[in-house]
Design a protein around this motif. Structure first.
Motif, PDB file in Angstrom:
ATOM      1  N   UNK A  52       0.846  -1.193   0.000  1.00 38.77           N
ATOM      2  CA  UNK A  52       0.000   0.000   0.000  1.00 38.77           C
ATOM      3  C   UNK A  52       0.879   1.240   0.000  1.00 38.77           C
ATOM      4  N   UNK A  53       0.299   2.356  -0.373  1.00 33.37           N
ATOM      5  CA  UNK A  53       0.988   3.639  -0.276  1.00 33.37           C
ATOM      6  C   UNK A  53       0.893   4.133   1.166  1.00 33.37           C
ATOM      7  N   UNK A  54       1.856   4.923   1.579  1.00 33.43           N
ATOM      8  CA  UNK A  54       1.836   5.487   2.931  1.00 33.43           C
ATOM      9  C   UNK A  54       0.518   6.221   3.160  1.00 33.43           C
ATOM     10  N   UNK A  55      -0.088   5.972   4.294  1.00 35.26           N
ATOM     11  CA  UNK A  55      -1.337   6.638   4.641  1.00 35.26           C
ATOM     12  C   UNK A  55      -2.595   5.986   4.101  1.00 35.26           C
ATOM     13  N   UNK A  56      -2.448   4.932   3.275  1.00 37.39           N
ATOM     14  CA  UNK A  56      -3.638   4.239   2.768  1.00 37.39           C
ATOM     15  C   UNK A  56      -4.417   3.632   3.931  1.00 37.39           C
TER      16      UNK A  56
END
Length: 180
Positions: free
Chosen positions: A138-142
């Motif tokens: 996942x992308x950071x903050x997802x």
């Protein structure tokens, strides 16, 4: 089931499988024409996280047995699952090791005399931790959905706590309950 959406139900994971001793997750995925697999990352005794200790009814930091798994759907990581057991139930059993358990943990618990009769689940949404984002790609903050499941036996004793993190994309949780 439309498109790539995945619908997961809890029921198959709550009772020992009848007859077959296979992987419940793989069977659920196969029934939908998908491929489900899992990797046990680690298992053994750990200090119970505060929330888990509260659910298991043990003091925070008390040793419990934990199993950490990464679940895959069609080769892609789709869920991180940490399962915790009271030490007096799981110490020295297959629950404390990284080998797959024939029929699954619920079957082994039943063989050990611990059958779940009541389950409480709680679903929350939150941001993924850095570790979860890395493991689930996942992308950071997802965001992730966190499903926490407490399984109790006939005496209302906690026998298992599962803490699952899953990306909400294409995820649908389905609950069906018998009333009365």
């Amino acid at each position: 089931m439309g498109g790539n959406e995945w619908v997961s139900t809890s029921t198959p994971y709550l009772a020992p499988p009848s007859g077959a001793r296979g992987d419940v997750w793989a069977a659920e995925a196969a029934a939908e024409g998908r491929r489900g697999s899992q990797r046990i990352v680690r298992a053994g005794e750990v200090a119970a996280p505060d929330a888990v200790a509260g659910l298991l009814g043990v003091p925070a930091g008390r040793s419990v047995v934990a199993r950490r798994r990464i679940m895959y759907l069609d080769g892609e990581p789709c869920e991180l699952t940490d399962t915790y057991y009271p030490l007096d139930i799981a110490r020295g059993t297959g629950l404390a090791g990284t080998a797959k358990i024939p029929g699954g943990a619920v079957a082994l618990l039943a063989e050990l005399g611990h059958t779940g009769v009541r389950v409480r689940e709680e679903v929350t949404a939150r941001s993924a931790t850095a570790h979860e984002a890395e493991q689930l790609r996942l992308a950071a903050g997802d965001p992730v959905l966190q499903l926490t499941r407490l399984t109790l036996d006939g005496a209302d004793r906690p026998i298992q706590v599962d803490v699952m993190a899953m990306p909400p994309r294409r995820q649908k949780l389905r609950y069906e309950m018998r009333i009365g």
